[in-house]
Design a protein around this motif. Structure first.
Motif, PDB file in Angstrom:
ATOM      1  N   GLU A  25       0.826  -1.227   0.000  1.00 15.77           N
ATOM      2  CA  GLU A  25       0.000   0.000   0.000  1.00 15.77           C
ATOM      3  C   GLU A  25       0.851   1.264   0.000  1.00 15.77           C
ATOM      4  O   GLU A  25       0.356   2.354  -0.242  1.00 15.77           O
ATOM      5  CB  GLU A  25      -0.907   0.031   1.234  1.00 15.77           C
ATOM      6  N   MET A  26       2.158   1.111   0.312  1.00 12.79           N
ATOM      7  CA  MET A  26       3.040   2.280   0.360  1.00 12.79           C
ATOM      8  C   MET A  26       3.744   2.532  -0.967  1.00 12.79           C
ATOM      9  O   MET A  26       4.500   3.496  -1.098  1.00 12.79           O
ATOM     10  CB  MET A  26       4.086   2.107   1.471  1.00 12.79           C
ATOM     11  N   LEU A  27       3.539   1.668  -1.961  1.00 12.05           N
ATOM     12  CA  LEU A  27       4.188   1.913  -3.264  1.00 12.05           C
ATOM     13  C   LEU A  27       3.656   3.229  -3.816  1.00 12.05           C
ATOM     14  O   LEU A  27       2.443   3.475  -3.813  1.00 12.05           O
ATOM     15  CB  LEU A  27       3.893   0.761  -4.236  1.00 12.05           C
ATOM     16  N   PRO A  28       4.545   4.095  -4.317  1.00 14.04           N
ATOM     17  CA  PRO A  28       4.072   5.409  -4.742  1.00 14.04           C
ATOM     18  C   PRO A  28       3.343   5.382  -6.078  1.00 14.04           C
ATOM     19  O   PRO A  28       3.746   4.682  -7.001  1.00 14.04           O
ATOM     20  CB  PRO A  28       5.361   6.229  -4.862  1.00 14.04           C
ATOM     21  N   VAL A  29       2.271   6.112  -6.140  1.00 15.38           N
ATOM     22  CA  VAL A  29       1.604   6.378  -7.419  1.00 15.38           C
ATOM     23  C   VAL A  29       1.874   7.858  -7.673  1.00 15.38           C
ATOM     24  O   VAL A  29       1.262   8.729  -7.044  1.00 15.38           O
ATOM     25  CB  VAL A  29       0.099   6.042  -7.339  1.00 15.38           C
ATOM     26  N   ASP A 129      -6.013  -2.227  -2.372  1.00 17.57           N
ATOM     27  CA  ASP A 129      -5.388  -2.446  -3.689  1.00 17.57           C
ATOM     28  C   ASP A 129      -6.124  -1.745  -4.815  1.00 17.57           C
ATOM     29  O   ASP A 129      -5.585  -1.570  -5.899  1.00 17.57           O
ATOM     30  CB  ASP A 129      -5.435  -3.940  -4.045  1.00 17.57           C
ATOM     31  N   ASP A 130      -7.391  -1.447  -4.595  1.00 11.71           N
ATOM     32  CA  ASP A 130      -8.212  -0.901  -5.683  1.00 11.71           C
ATOM     33  C   ASP A 130      -8.148   0.612  -5.664  1.00 11.71           C
ATOM     34  O   ASP A 130      -8.555   1.246  -4.698  1.00 11.71           O
ATOM     35  CB  ASP A 130      -9.682  -1.325  -5.519  1.00 11.71           C
ATOM     36  N   LEU A 131      -7.655   1.161  -6.761  1.00 13.99           N
ATOM     37  CA  LEU A 131      -7.574   2.614  -6.861  1.00 13.99           C
ATOM     38  C   LEU A 131      -8.607   3.056  -7.891  1.00 13.99           C
ATOM     39  O   LEU A 131      -8.564   2.619  -9.046  1.00 13.99           O
ATOM     40  CB  LEU A 131      -6.157   2.992  -7.290  1.00 13.99           C
ATOM     41  N   ILE A 132      -9.542   3.877  -7.448  1.00  9.14           N
ATOM     42  CA  ILE A 132     -10.589   4.368  -8.357  1.00  9.14           C
ATOM     43  C   ILE A 132     -10.287   5.820  -8.689  1.00  9.14           C
ATOM     44  O   ILE A 132      -9.970   6.617  -7.789  1.00  9.14           O
ATOM     45  CB  ILE A 132     -11.973   4.163  -7.707  1.00  9.14           C
ATOM     46  N   HIS A 133     -10.340   6.141  -9.975  1.00  7.44           N
ATOM     47  CA  HIS A 133     -10.000   7.501 -10.395  1.00  7.44           C
ATOM     48  C   HIS A 133     -10.915   8.510  -9.712  1.00  7.44           C
ATOM     49  O   HIS A 133     -12.124   8.299  -9.621  1.00  7.44           O
ATOM     50  CB  HIS A 133     -10.134   7.617 -11.913  1.00  7.44           C
ATOM     51  N   GLU A 134     -10.312   9.613  -9.250  1.00  6.32           N
ATOM     52  CA  GLU A 134     -11.102  10.532  -8.411  1.00  6.32           C
ATOM     53  C   GLU A 134     -12.282  11.165  -9.139  1.00  6.32           C
ATOM     54  O   GLU A 134     -13.236  11.604  -8.503  1.00  6.32           O
ATOM     55  CB  GLU A 134     -10.212  11.601  -7.774  1.00  6.32           C
ATOM     56  N   VAL A 267      -0.033   4.752 -12.508  1.00  5.61           N
ATOM     57  CA  VAL A 267       1.010   5.781 -12.399  1.00  5.61           C
ATOM     58  C   VAL A 267       0.972   6.680 -13.641  1.00  5.61           C
ATOM     59  O   VAL A 267       0.972   7.920 -13.531  1.00  5.61           O
ATOM     60  CB  VAL A 267       2.414   5.135 -12.236  1.00  5.61           C
ATOM     61  N   ILE A 268       0.899   6.061 -14.826  1.00  4.10           N
ATOM     62  CA  ILE A 268       0.939   6.864 -16.058  1.00  4.10           C
ATOM     63  C   ILE A 268      -0.319   7.726 -16.186  1.00  4.10           C
ATOM     64  O   ILE A 268      -0.251   8.914 -16.514  1.00  4.10           O
ATOM     65  CB  ILE A 268       1.143   5.950 -17.292  1.00  4.10           C
ATOM     66  N   THR A 269      -1.478   7.146 -15.887  1.00  8.16           N
ATOM     67  CA  THR A 269      -2.733   7.903 -16.004  1.00  8.16           C
ATOM     68  C   THR A 269      -2.693   9.143 -15.110  1.00  8.16           C
ATOM     69  O   THR A 269      -3.025  10.258 -15.542  1.00  8.16           O
ATOM     70  CB  THR A 269      -3.941   7.026 -15.598  1.00  8.16           C
TER      71      THR A 269
END
Ligand code: G1P
Length: 293
Positions: A25-29, A129-134, A267-269
């Protein structure tokens, strides 16, 4: 609804060796750890009371959401107000509480650890783990559906037949004009070919507290773990107060930051949308796509 539960006890084996000594969870985006985006999403939905279900080796998460007077003083002395605000943001976002899961007995077991903190009110669960675009909100809609139906609500996403066996899968029927569906059955990670639909449960839930009574008696299921999906299946088939499971179909951008390719896409998005990075990154990506002959 005021409370969000974020289970973060998982080991992150898909991302080894990066996750040997650092929680996944600490990996940077770009410049924030993945978990901060998840907490920000909860806060945007009005959930400022956040409980993380942690485990061994997850101390960096506690440190990240704490104040760091030394860094703050240094930045203040330098007059770097922008960085100072960024550092302070994580510690002032929400009221964050931590409880350890203890035995790694599965997602259902992790959610049950929230029982005494949550009490007798509906609550949200956000998987770390799930990242939803803001820009692609789903929690507020799910909260409204929970209030309308009095049941529990899962977020569903259409996936390809090859992908469905990595998820909980929902069998649904439509309910009139509503912007949600009724869940008739749920199966955790069905074998390819036996899935009841192409609708995957993604990591956002709004749950009626009755789920806790069910989880107390849920036996280990898929993978020998106590599955939240199995408890929801029972809730879907039950009657009375807090019965019924509903689904909100999510059509926005969702990334699985525990998966290498999806993490890189996240990361790219997000970098493409940052004013200080977007143009240069876009130019570079164009070059990579069409290398000079
Ligand atoms: C968990 C749930 C699964 C859900 C998935 C969403 O699985 O058990 O039902 O579809 O999260 O990300 P996990 O990915 O932890 O194996």
């Amino acid at each position: 609804m005021r409370k969000a539960v974020i289970p973060v006890a998982g080991l992150g084996t898909r991302f080894l060796p990066a996750t040997k000594a650092t929680p996944k969870e600490m990996l940077p985006v770009v410049d924030k750890p993945a978990i901060q985006y998840v907490v920000e999403e909860a806060v945007r939905a009005g959930l400022r009371d956040v409980l993380m279900i942690t485990g061994r080796n997850k101390r960096p998460l506690e440190d990240h959401f704490d104040r760091v007077p030394f860094i703050e003083q240094t930045l203040e002395a330098k007059g770097d107000h922008q960085k100072l605000a960024a550092v302070r943001e994580a510690s002032s976002l929400a009221d964050i509480h931590f409880v350890r899961q203890g035995d790694p007995k599965g997602l259902g077991h992790a959610v049950l650890r929230a029982r005494s903190h949550v009490g007798d009110e509906p609550f949200a669960v956000l998987l770390g783990d799930d990242l939803i675009h803001e820009e692609d909100e789903v929690l507020a809609t799910m909260t409204r559906v929970q209030e309308e139906t009095g049941g529990s609500v899962v977020a569903l996403m259409e996936v390809s037949p090859e992908e469905i066996s990595a998820y909980g899968c929902a069998d649904v029927v439509s309910v009139g004009s509503g912007d949600y569906v009724k869940v008739q059955g749920l199966v955790e990670k069905p074998e390819p070919g036996s899935a009841p639909s192409n609708l995957a449960v993604i990591g956002r839930y709004v749950l009626h507290p009755r789920i806790f009574d069910i989880l107390e008696d849920t036996p280990p299921g898929r993978g020998g773990e106590i599955q939240l999906t199995d408890a929801l299946q029972e809730l879907a088939a039950s009657q009375g107060e807090g019965a019924g499971v509903y689904g909100v179909i999510f059509r926005g951008r969702r990334f699985d930051t525990g998966d290498k390719l999806s993490y890189i896409k996240a990361v790219i998005t997000i970098a493409l949308e940052r004013p200080e990075l977007g143009d240069s990154l876009r130019d570079w990506l164009d070059d990579v796509k069409a290398p000079a002959l």
